[in-house]
Motif scaffolding. Structure first.
Motif, PDB file in Angstrom:
ATOM      1  N   GLY A 185       0.758  -1.233   0.000  1.00 46.44           N
ATOM      2  CA  GLY A 185       0.000   0.000   0.000  1.00 46.44           C
ATOM      3  C   GLY A 185       0.791   1.287   0.000  1.00 46.44           C
ATOM      4  N   THR A 209       3.029   2.240  -2.185  1.00 43.59           N
ATOM      5  CA  THR A 209       2.980   2.738  -3.567  1.00 43.59           C
ATOM      6  C   THR A 209       1.636   3.397  -3.848  1.00 43.59           C
ATOM      7  N   ALA A 210       0.574   2.737  -3.394  1.00 48.04           N
ATOM      8  CA  ALA A 210      -0.764   3.269  -3.641  1.00 48.04           C
ATOM      9  C   ALA A 210      -0.920   4.637  -2.992  1.00 48.04           C
ATOM     10  N   SER A 268       1.253   7.193  -4.969  1.00 50.85           N
ATOM     11  CA  SER A 268       0.797   7.576  -6.309  1.00 50.85           C
ATOM     12  C   SER A 268      -0.563   8.271  -6.247  1.00 50.85           C
ATOM     13  N   GLU A 269      -1.356   7.931  -5.241  1.00 55.23           N
ATOM     14  CA  GLU A 269      -2.620   8.635  -5.072  1.00 55.23           C
ATOM     15  C   GLU A 269      -2.387  10.098  -4.678  1.00 55.23           C
ATOM     16  N   ALA A 271      -1.456  11.879  -7.768  1.00 53.40           N
ATOM     17  CA  ALA A 271      -2.610  12.060  -8.665  1.00 53.40           C
ATOM     18  C   ALA A 271      -3.503  13.194  -8.168  1.00 53.40           C
ATOM     19  N   LYS A 275      -2.430  16.445  -9.056  1.00 52.38           N
ATOM     20  CA  LYS A 275      -2.387  16.585 -10.524  1.00 52.38           C
ATOM     21  C   LYS A 275      -0.970  16.523 -11.077  1.00 52.38           C
ATOM     22  N   VAL A 276      -0.145  15.732 -10.433  1.00 51.58           N
ATOM     23  CA  VAL A 276       1.218  15.539 -10.927  1.00 51.58           C
ATOM     24  C   VAL A 276       1.242  14.258 -11.748  1.00 51.58           C
ATOM     25  N   ASN A 277       1.663  14.355 -12.986  1.00 49.50           N
ATOM     26  CA  ASN A 277       1.775  13.159 -13.817  1.00 49.50           C
ATOM     27  C   ASN A 277       3.097  12.465 -13.513  1.00 49.50           C
ATOM     28  N   ILE A 278       3.022  11.146 -13.330  1.00 48.55           N
ATOM     29  CA  ILE A 278       4.231  10.373 -13.049  1.00 48.55           C
ATOM     30  C   ILE A 278       4.851   9.960 -14.380  1.00 48.55           C
ATOM     31  N   VAL A 280      -3.088  11.106 -15.455  1.00 49.71           N
ATOM     32  CA  VAL A 280      -2.782  11.239 -14.030  1.00 49.71           C
ATOM     33  C   VAL A 280      -3.682  10.289 -13.251  1.00 49.71           C
ATOM     34  N   GLY A 281      -3.125   9.465 -12.421  1.00 52.28           N
ATOM     35  CA  GLY A 281      -3.963   8.664 -11.534  1.00 52.28           C
ATOM     36  C   GLY A 281      -4.091   7.198 -11.898  1.00 52.28           C
ATOM     37  N   THR A 310      -1.701   4.988 -12.248  1.00 52.38           N
ATOM     38  CA  THR A 310      -0.813   4.277 -11.326  1.00 52.38           C
ATOM     39  C   THR A 310      -1.466   4.149  -9.951  1.00 52.38           C
ATOM     40  N   ALA A 311      -2.068   5.245  -9.511  1.00 51.92           N
ATOM     41  CA  ALA A 311      -2.697   5.246  -8.190  1.00 51.92           C
ATOM     42  C   ALA A 311      -3.824   4.217  -8.136  1.00 51.92           C
ATOM     43  N   SER A 360      -2.264   0.626  -8.202  1.00 53.20           N
ATOM     44  CA  SER A 360      -1.559   0.188  -7.000  1.00 53.20           C
ATOM     45  C   SER A 360      -2.496   0.111  -5.805  1.00 53.20           C
ATOM     46  N   GLU A 361      -3.540   0.941  -5.824  1.00 53.06           N
ATOM     47  CA  GLU A 361      -4.524   0.854  -4.748  1.00 53.06           C
ATOM     48  C   GLU A 361      -5.294  -0.462  -4.836  1.00 53.06           C
ATOM     49  N   ALA A 395      -3.118  -3.086  -3.461  1.00 49.93           N
ATOM     50  CA  ALA A 395      -3.001  -2.986  -2.000  1.00 49.93           C
ATOM     51  C   ALA A 395      -4.254  -3.539  -1.319  1.00 49.93           C
ATOM     52  N   ILE A 403       3.669  -5.384  -4.038  1.00 47.15           N
ATOM     53  CA  ILE A 403       4.306  -5.099  -5.324  1.00 47.15           C
ATOM     54  C   ILE A 403       5.817  -5.262  -5.157  1.00 47.15           C
ATOM     55  N   GLN A 442       7.843   1.506 -14.902  1.00 46.69           N
ATOM     56  CA  GLN A 442       6.976   2.363 -15.690  1.00 46.69           C
ATOM     57  C   GLN A 442       7.781   3.542 -16.155  1.00 46.69           C
TER      58      GLN A 442
END
Lengths: 455, 455
Positions: free
Chosen positions: A399, A401-402, A405-406, A409, A412-415, B398-399, B401-402, B405-406, B409, B415, B420
């Motif tokens: 979790g 990572t989740a 990355s959440e 998100a 509003k940041v793009n990975i 955006v999002g 990945t979130a 991964s959620e 989780a 993971i 990526q």
């Protein structure tokens, strides 16, 4: 027995040096004192090391640099006067420095090293003189006499194994040893400096060699913070972190402690305590082998900008044995070091520090990749930042990572890139430079929830 | 003009071949028909290609294999009888096969290729005879006559550029061409087979060469599904996906269409339509250059097991120019191909298919890495699965990945690795084999929410 190292700002003026003396005498275990060259007294000041580099450059070009020499000696003289030391201390420094600057220039690299190292060397002599003037049993010890012998390997300077045995004998000396940081000697007695801020390394080597109980590293902050205080207001102080965590954080911009300096202490299992010369009562931050994980999986968040990525795609790349190796070889032949290599099925990206490249080199590399590897597409993307989320045990925490990355998100940041799975203590996100601050703030808010984020 | 390819299950019996005829005659654009060897009639059946491989092996070892020869010819005979073809068709196949099996064995690899290729070749002759018997203007064309010349490169067989020009002349022929899949010829007329299931490749090459409007690939499913139907009950059918999406999904276990087969069609921009011989009215799945992204960022989820990772750590690895390249060279020298290389600061992992290695090779590689690269730690982790979440435009969403991964989780899946950032159309998660099904189900539920997950 403790090895104690003081950074440049702790030695920038007489007032600071008096604090150093108080710290040293307050604990009889503090037997070896490693000193930097005088640093900045205020934010516009110039460090003595920078003056020395400039001065050596002028000597190499014009054979003299009177004003710079005077400025350097002036820094020592100011300190000496503040400390009421006899004029002879400054005069000796003036004579030695002038002789050194007039000396053998046949190997400019060695010449430059010797001039740079004089910053620490002369400061150690001055501090030893001051300690003696205050009635302490203290003396300057030169790295050559102590047996600090190094080899000059590509990438970093390596201490010869036999040096550690030699250094152990420093334990047998009575009184306080004042030792210049930043340099050692080659086997034929040439001065070899460590990389910038290398006095941390000297302290760590001495701690290892003398089997010290603790390596105290005095600087000008109360602790290592969990995130850059310029990005997040009043961030959590880190009380304790592991060598691995510190290494990952320094990589991405935490500059409190030099990353190479961790090795000798780490190898000998000697804890490092980062403390504040201006507030020695503060607990500081301890760097240790193991720590409790009671504060959750994340201990710190760091970010560093100035990366670029070379994207290469070729259909069925995946089936070509040796493709990746040949790609890395092209970089290596251009002297480029890379950081990470995320890959898809038929594409691969190489992330590297973009200051290594200019337009010509970029063009050359792109065309070599097209020609030699018959790539379908090659493109370079600039201005990336890498953000490290660091903490022991993170790998086994379902979790994390989740959550990370959440948080990104929501902000509003793009990975652009994720690299996770090799290091057990960190997770790395690539984002555009413009999103770096926003990303760090969002991650900090997620993992250190009570904090106030700077707007 | 359309090139139409039929897979082994579409040609396994007379009943199936009649369906093939109906499909071909229902559209006058279907001018070139590429055929596989007869496949399985039921799940316990043996494919003709497998019988041929076994038979060639016995001939190489013992000089004969009467029962297997009979079994192979029997398969053709069954079909011929169902289709009421004259006995001469089967007898010709019997004679040709026997002669081939008794032929030159001086180069076992070429011998094996020639025997394997006969499965398709004889089937093409049989199908052409059947089409003629039904009054169609149809004829068998041999790849050598058509000019399908290939070179045998490491990793995959490559079509010579001049072949495409030669193949264009097939357009000028009237009537229906029945063409054997799976093989081409070297410049000195040796049979070279493509990799397994390579009839897909032949169809794609012919579509490219003849500049067809469409390449129809008939198999035994109504569509490509968004996830393996053995893992998720009644999953969404994919109506349209891009070449890149198909390639990423095939990599991780989607076997509906051969990944090498995408190249020639992709290069010529010819859409591929996967259709069902048993339900030709169904729309099927189209593989195209560009598609609408109206269905959200994810189009499919695939998983593949049997990976392992070699973890290497060394303090300050990051500063050693050439470390990664030398590591990959050690693998290359052992003939190993790798998939991905996630990295930390001072550690790097190499993910590869574990069937390539046995215990001896593992030990050898581990000790070479210790000795030649002076690594601090090397360890191999087994039984990893890679899960690909695939979709065009994912990178700029955006999002995603979130969400992914959620979902993992929540399903309590740890993971092990994320890769990526290079591919624009996929995201890769490494998990333990035991978690693969759970992970795919959780991701499917997240991205295709109305689905029912198999428990």
């Amino acid at each position: 027995m403790k090895v104690v190292k003081f950074g440049g700002s702790s030695l920038a003026s007489g007032v600071q040096v008096k604090k150093v003396l108080d710290i040293v005498v307050s604990d009889p275990e503090r037997r070896i004192v490693v000193v930097s060259a005088p640093g900045k007294r205020h934010s516009d000041d110039i460090k003595v090391t920078d003056l020395l580099i400039e001065c050596a450059g002028q000597h190499l070009e014009y054979g003299e640099a009177v004003e710079l020499e005077n400025a350097i000696v002036g820094r020592y003289d100011n300190i000496a006067q503040d400390l009421h030391l006899p004029e002879s201390v400054t005069e000796q420094i003036r004579t030695d420095l002038h002789e050194l600057l007039k000396g053998d220039k046949s190997n400019p690299e060695r010449y430059l090293d010797a001039v740079k190292a004089s910053g620490e060397d002369n400061n150690a002599k001055l501090i030893a003189a001051y300690f003696q003037s205050q009635g302490l049993d203290a003396r300057y010890v030169n790295p050559w006499e102590a047996g600090l012998i190094v080899s000059n390997e590509p990438g970093y300077v390596k201490v010869l194994p036999e040096s550690y045995d030699a250094l152990y004998r420093l334990r047998e000396q009575s009184g306080i040893i004042v030792f210049p940081g930043f340099f050692g000697y080659s086997e034929n007695r040439e001065v070899i400096t460590f990389s910038r801020s290398g006095s941390d390394i000297t302290g760590s080597i001495l701690a290892n060699g003398t089997k010290a109980d603790l390596y105290e590293n005095f600087t000008d902050v109360d602790a290592v913070y969990s995130v850059n205080p310029n990005v997040v207001y009043n961030p959590t102080e880190i009380r304790e972190l592991t060598y691995r965590e510190m290494r990952e954080l320094s990589y991405a911009g935490f500059s409190v402690f030099h990353d190479e300096a961790l090795i000798p202490a780490f190898r000998a299992g000697i804890p490092v305590n980062i403390k504040n010369t201006n507030n020695p009562a503060a607990e500081g931050t301890r760097i240790v082998n193991r720590r409790d994980n009671k504060n959750g999986p994340v201990i710190g968040i760091a970010g560093d900008s100035g990366f670029c990525s070379i994207y290469v795609s070729k259909y069925l790349m995946n089936r070509e044995i040796g493709f990746g190796r040949r790609l890395l070889q092209i970089l290596e032949e251009s002297g480029l070091s890379y950081e990470h290599v995320p890959s898809g099925i038929d594409d691969i990206s190489i992330v590297l520090r973009q200051r290594q490249m200019d337009q010509d080199l970029e063009d050359k590399i792109v065309s070599r990749i097209y020609e030699e590897l018959h790539a379908d597409e090659v493109k370079i993307e600039h201005d990336l930042s890498l953000i490290m989320v660091v903490g022991e045990g993170m790998r086994h925490n379902v979790g994390t990572t989740a959550k990370a990355s959440e948080a990104l998100a929501k902000a509003k940041v793009n990975i652009e890139m994720i690299n996770q799975g090799s290091s057990e203590v960190s997770m790395m996100f690539g984002v555009k430079n413009k999103d770096e601050t926003k990303a760090i703030q969002a991650l900090y808010e997620e993992f250190f929830s009570k904090a106030t984020v700077l707007k």
